[in-house]
Scaffold this motif. Structure first.
Motif, PDB file in Angstrom:
ATOM      1  N   LEU A  92     -12.726  18.127 -21.645  1.00 50.93           N
ATOM      2  CA  LEU A  92     -11.588  17.273 -21.966  1.00 50.93           C
ATOM      3  C   LEU A  92     -11.680  16.043 -21.087  1.00 50.93           C
ATOM      4  CD1 LEU A  92      -8.782  16.672 -23.258  1.00 50.93           C
ATOM      5  CD2 LEU A  92      -7.789  17.877 -21.290  1.00 50.93           C
ATOM      6  N   LEU A  93     -11.795  14.878 -21.706  1.00 53.17           N
ATOM      7  CA  LEU A  93     -11.825  13.627 -20.945  1.00 53.17           C
ATOM      8  C   LEU A  93     -10.420  13.395 -20.390  1.00 53.17           C
ATOM      9  CD1 LEU A  93     -13.251  11.101 -19.948  1.00 53.17           C
ATOM     10  CD2 LEU A  93     -12.773  10.042 -22.166  1.00 53.17           C
ATOM     11  N   SER A  94     -10.282  13.508 -19.069  1.00 54.29           N
ATOM     12  CA  SER A  94      -8.956  13.444 -18.462  1.00 54.29           C
ATOM     13  C   SER A  94      -8.634  12.110 -17.810  1.00 54.29           C
ATOM     14  CB  SER A  94      -8.800  14.564 -17.419  1.00 54.29           C
ATOM     15  OG  SER A  94      -9.795  14.440 -16.421  1.00 54.29           O
ATOM     16  N   LYS A  95      -9.669  11.332 -17.448  1.00 54.56           N
ATOM     17  CA  LYS A  95      -9.419  10.080 -16.736  1.00 54.56           C
ATOM     18  C   LYS A  95     -10.538   9.089 -17.000  1.00 54.56           C
ATOM     19  CE  LYS A  95      -9.105   8.314 -12.019  1.00 54.56           C
ATOM     20  NZ  LYS A  95      -9.287   8.657 -10.607  1.00 54.56           N
ATOM     21  N   ILE A  96     -10.166   7.831 -17.147  1.00 53.73           N
ATOM     22  CA  ILE A  96     -11.137   6.746 -17.286  1.00 53.73           C
ATOM     23  C   ILE A  96     -10.781   5.672 -16.265  1.00 53.73           C
ATOM     24  CG2 ILE A  96     -12.064   4.948 -18.787  1.00 53.73           C
ATOM     25  CD1 ILE A  96     -11.207   6.675 -21.168  1.00 53.73           C
ATOM     26  N   ASP A  97     -11.777   5.215 -15.513  1.00 52.63           N
ATOM     27  CA  ASP A  97     -11.596   4.122 -14.570  1.00 52.63           C
ATOM     28  C   ASP A  97     -12.793   3.198 -14.740  1.00 52.63           C
ATOM     29  OD1 ASP A  97     -10.951   2.401 -12.533  1.00 52.63           O
ATOM     30  OD2 ASP A  97     -11.223   3.867 -10.928  1.00 52.63           O
ATOM     31  N   ARG A 134     -15.964   2.171 -15.877  1.00 55.30           N
ATOM     32  CA  ARG A 134     -17.108   2.892 -16.453  1.00 55.30           C
ATOM     33  C   ARG A 134     -17.134   4.370 -16.066  1.00 55.30           C
ATOM     34  NH1 ARG A 134     -21.944   1.635 -14.779  1.00 55.30           N
ATOM     35  NH2 ARG A 134     -21.266   0.933 -12.760  1.00 55.30           N
ATOM     36  N   GLN A 135     -16.227   4.788 -15.195  1.00 53.67           N
ATOM     37  CA  GLN A 135     -16.189   6.178 -14.722  1.00 53.67           C
ATOM     38  C   GLN A 135     -15.362   7.047 -15.678  1.00 53.67           C
ATOM     39  OE1 GLN A 135     -13.522   7.388 -11.537  1.00 53.67           O
ATOM     40  NE2 GLN A 135     -15.312   8.221 -10.449  1.00 53.67           N
ATOM     41  N   LEU A 136     -15.943   8.183 -16.069  1.00 54.36           N
ATOM     42  CA  LEU A 136     -15.277   9.140 -16.945  1.00 54.36           C
ATOM     43  C   LEU A 136     -15.180  10.470 -16.210  1.00 54.36           C
ATOM     44  CD1 LEU A 136     -17.385   8.471 -20.186  1.00 54.36           C
ATOM     45  CD2 LEU A 136     -15.262   7.336 -19.489  1.00 54.36           C
ATOM     46  N   VAL A 137     -13.969  11.029 -16.134  1.00 52.79           N
ATOM     47  CA  VAL A 137     -13.770  12.308 -15.470  1.00 52.79           C
ATOM     48  C   VAL A 137     -13.328  13.331 -16.509  1.00 52.79           C
ATOM     49  CG1 VAL A 137     -12.536  13.568 -13.667  1.00 52.79           C
ATOM     50  CG2 VAL A 137     -13.150  11.165 -13.305  1.00 52.79           C
ATOM     51  N   PHE A 138     -14.022  14.457 -16.527  1.00 52.12           N
ATOM     52  CA  PHE A 138     -13.779  15.515 -17.504  1.00 52.12           C
ATOM     53  C   PHE A 138     -13.302  16.783 -16.810  1.00 52.12           C
ATOM     54  CE2 PHE A 138     -17.059  12.797 -19.185  1.00 52.12           C
ATOM     55  CZ  PHE A 138     -16.784  12.694 -20.543  1.00 52.12           C
ATOM     56  N   ASN A 139     -12.392  17.501 -17.441  1.00 50.33           N
ATOM     57  CA  ASN A 139     -12.113  18.888 -17.092  1.00 50.33           C
ATOM     58  C   ASN A 139     -13.071  19.710 -17.946  1.00 50.33           C
ATOM     59  OD1 ASN A 139     -10.015  18.067 -15.447  1.00 50.33           O
ATOM     60  ND2 ASN A 139      -8.492  18.329 -17.044  1.00 50.33           N
ATOM     61  N   VAL A 140     -13.774  20.650 -17.331  1.00 54.66           N
ATOM     62  CA  VAL A 140     -14.756  21.452 -18.063  1.00 54.66           C
ATOM     63  C   VAL A 140     -14.468  22.933 -17.870  1.00 54.66           C
ATOM     64  CG1 VAL A 140     -16.610  19.735 -18.110  1.00 54.66           C
ATOM     65  CG2 VAL A 140     -16.362  21.206 -16.108  1.00 54.66           C
ATOM     66  N   GLU A 141     -14.731  23.712 -18.925  1.00 60.61           N
ATOM     67  CA  GLU A 141     -14.509  25.158 -18.893  1.00 60.61           C
ATOM     68  C   GLU A 141     -15.602  25.852 -19.694  1.00 60.61           C
ATOM     69  OE1 GLU A 141      -9.642  25.308 -18.859  1.00 60.61           O
ATOM     70  OE2 GLU A 141     -10.675  25.309 -20.790  1.00 60.61           O
ATOM     71  N   ILE A 162     -20.667   5.357 -17.543  1.00 64.76           N
ATOM     72  CA  ILE A 162     -21.271   4.647 -18.668  1.00 64.76           C
ATOM     73  C   ILE A 162     -22.256   3.641 -18.097  1.00 64.76           C
ATOM     74  CG2 ILE A 162     -20.851   3.097 -20.611  1.00 64.76           C
ATOM     75  CD1 ILE A 162     -17.968   4.286 -20.714  1.00 64.76           C
ATOM     76  N   VAL A 163     -23.488   3.665 -18.610  1.00 66.37           N
ATOM     77  CA  VAL A 163     -24.523   2.735 -18.146  1.00 66.37           C
ATOM     78  C   VAL A 163     -25.227   2.099 -19.338  1.00 66.37           C
ATOM     79  CG1 VAL A 163     -24.932   3.988 -15.990  1.00 66.37           C
ATOM     80  CG2 VAL A 163     -26.337   4.496 -17.996  1.00 66.37           C
ATOM     81  N   ASP A 164     -25.764   0.915 -19.091  1.00 69.12           N
ATOM     82  CA  ASP A 164     -26.668   0.274 -20.047  1.00 69.12           C
ATOM     83  C   ASP A 164     -28.030   0.928 -19.840  1.00 69.12           C
ATOM     84  OD1 ASP A 164     -27.303  -2.251 -21.842  1.00 69.12           O
ATOM     85  OD2 ASP A 164     -28.888  -2.053 -20.323  1.00 69.12           O
ATOM     86  N   THR A 165     -28.569   1.551 -20.874  1.00 71.36           N
ATOM     87  CA  THR A 165     -29.782   2.355 -20.752  1.00 71.36           C
ATOM     88  C   THR A 165     -30.949   1.569 -20.166  1.00 71.36           C
ATOM     89  OG1 THR A 165     -29.062   3.713 -22.603  1.00 71.36           O
ATOM     90  CG2 THR A 165     -31.387   3.841 -22.014  1.00 71.36           C
ATOM     91  N   GLU A 166     -31.272   0.405 -20.741  1.00 77.00           N
ATOM     92  CA  GLU A 166     -32.434  -0.363 -20.271  1.00 77.00           C
ATOM     93  C   GLU A 166     -32.251  -0.845 -18.843  1.00 77.00           C
ATOM     94  OE1 GLU A 166     -34.069  -3.378 -22.802  1.00 77.00           O
ATOM     95  OE2 GLU A 166     -33.756  -2.160 -24.593  1.00 77.00           O
TER      96      GLU A 166
END
Length: 125
Positions: free
Chosen positions: A84-89, A91-98, A115-119
């Motif tokens: 569950l995506l719980s927070k966005i700051d 480019r930072q994504l914080v998930f609750n995982v189970e 989130i990053v630019d791949t190249e």
């Protein structure tokens, strides 16, 4: 393309096979589902949950994991991973995982991705 917002859910199901065991990872001496496997599938579930929201030029990379592995699981058991995506700051994504075996919670925690630019990311290596 939809915007990434808190509340995005991911689900991934597996059946435990020998290559996922602690003995296969050299992380333990018993033939039980390995903590490194638990973490990998938690990360995969979170990653895949937001992948469709990103342009082809971007991806996410895992940077932090805080989980507990509460119950041993054996070969042949079916596991369900949820994020569950719980927070966005920015480019930072914080998930609750189970992770569950049936109705039993076998592991839980949080996982952070960026989130990053791949190249651009690969050029920095």
């Amino acid at each position: 393309m939809n915007k990434i917002v808190p509340g995005i859910v991911g689900v991934h199901e597996i059946t435990v096979i020998p290559g996922m065991l602690a003995t296969a990872y050299s992380s333990g001496t018993l033939d039980v589902f390995a903590t490194p496997s638990l973490i990998a599938y938690m990360e995969k579930t979170a990653m895949e949950s937001v992948a469709g929201y990103l342009p082809e030029t971007q991806t996410t990379v895992g940077t932090e994991v805080h989980v507990t592995h509460n119950k041993a699981t054996s070969v042949g058991k079916k596991l369900v991973f949820k994020s569950l995506l719980s927070k966005i700051d920015d480019r930072q994504l914080v998930f609750n995982v189970e992770a569950y075996e049936g109705d039993t919670l076998i592991g839980a925690g949080t996982h952070t991705r960026y989130i990053v630019d791949t190249e651009r990311f690969l050029r920095k290596l």
